[in-house]
Design an enzyme around this catalytic site. Structure first.
Site, PDB file in Angstrom:
ATOM      1  N   LYS A   1       0.827  -1.205   0.000  1.00  0.00           N
ATOM      2  CA  LYS A   1       0.000   0.000   0.000  1.00  0.00           C
ATOM      3  C   LYS A   1       0.864   1.259   0.000  1.00  0.00           C
ATOM      4  O   LYS A   1       0.618   2.198  -0.772  1.00  0.00           O
ATOM      5  CB  LYS A   1      -0.926   0.004   1.209  1.00  0.00           C
ATOM      6  CG  LYS A   1      -1.960   1.134   1.167  1.00  0.00           C
ATOM      7  CD  LYS A   1      -2.584   1.393   2.518  1.00  0.00           C
ATOM      8  CE  LYS A   1      -1.682   2.234   3.387  1.00  0.00           C
ATOM      9  NZ  LYS A   1      -2.310   2.687   4.647  1.00  0.00           N
TER      10      LYS A   1
ATOM     11  N   ASP B   1      -6.554   1.060   1.215  1.00  0.00           N
ATOM     12  CA  ASP B   1      -6.568   1.213   2.670  1.00  0.00           C
ATOM     13  C   ASP B   1      -7.932   0.752   3.186  1.00  0.00           C
ATOM     14  O   ASP B   1      -8.729   0.181   2.439  1.00  0.00           O
ATOM     15  CB  ASP B   1      -6.260   2.656   3.073  1.00  0.00           C
ATOM     16  CG  ASP B   1      -7.383   3.627   2.718  1.00  0.00           C
ATOM     17  OD1 ASP B   1      -8.339   3.221   2.024  1.00  0.00           O
ATOM     18  OD2 ASP B   1      -7.311   4.795   3.140  1.00  0.00           O
TER      19      ASP B   1
END
Length: 220
Positions: free
Chosen positions: A121, A139
């Site tokens: 991420k 997320d």
């Protein structure tokens, strides 16, 4: 499930709600962004911005952070969750940037994920925000919206990311993760989704939507 024929309109509505989105983390260089994103894991952007507002005027380069060391960095980040481990990672990744990349943040996914504290991420955020790559960082907000609306349902962030890369129309790819993130942060909230204000509510059949709208109907 959002049908293939509906995906362009779905993304267009989210884009209209948040035109020209930007990261809510404060940064001026790819290195500052990288540090901020590493610090933001399981923390709020607001909390990170408060910390970096004090840190970056003192140390905002790999050289300066390495000079501070973990002990010197810790007082600046101690208000952020998991700060001890994050301080170690920030110093370690700074050392690696100096040793392997001439002090520059690489614009390569594999190189980024080789840095301490940098996962999938974080690498995708840096590539998207700093280097304008059409990546899909997932997320908690993006994961929730993708699953609730069934635009890109998946059991893991990696599954959601893979589906988003396939399903988001090309013209929305650069900012898609921000459209979804901001929608999740300010409208499609975890506990109290504001379904009555949602621009894509007619594409959503989540139980949370039905419960929310039912609660808003005045009793006779």
């Amino acid at each position: 499930m959002v049908k293939a024929s509906e995906r362009k309109d779905f993304m267009a509505r989210l884009a209209a709600a948040h035109p020209d989105p930007e990261s809510e983390l404060n940064w001026t260089t790819p290195y500052e962004l990288l540090v901020a994103v590493v610090l933001s894991a399981q923390a709020t952007d607001k909390g990170v911005n408060i910390a970096t507002a004090k840190l970056f005027p003192v140390a905002n380069t790999p050289e300066a952070i390495v000079k501070l060391g973990v002990e010197g960095l810790t007082p600046y980040v101690k208000t952020i969750g998991l700060y001890r481990n994050k301080a170690k990672n920030v110093v370690a990744l700074s050392e690696m940037l100096l040793e392997k990349y001439g002090g520059e943040v690489p614009d390569d996914f594999d190189a980024l994920t080789s840095l301490p504290g940098v996962g999938r991420k974080t690498a995708n955020v840096v590539l998207n925000v700093a280097f304008r790559r059409p990546t899909m960082p997932v997320d908690t907000h993006v994961f929730r919206v993708a699953n609730r609306t069934k635009f890109a349902p998946g059991k893991t962030p990696d599954e959601v990311e893979a589906l988003l890369l396939k399903r988001v129309p090309a013209e929305f790819a650069l900012h898609a993760h921000h459209y979804l993130l901001l929608h999740g942060r300010y409208c499609c909230k975890a506990r109290s989704p504001e379904c009555e204000l949602c621009p894509v509510a007619d594409y959503c059949s989540a139980p949370e939507k039905k419960a929310r709208l039912k609660d808003l109907v005045p009793s006779a």
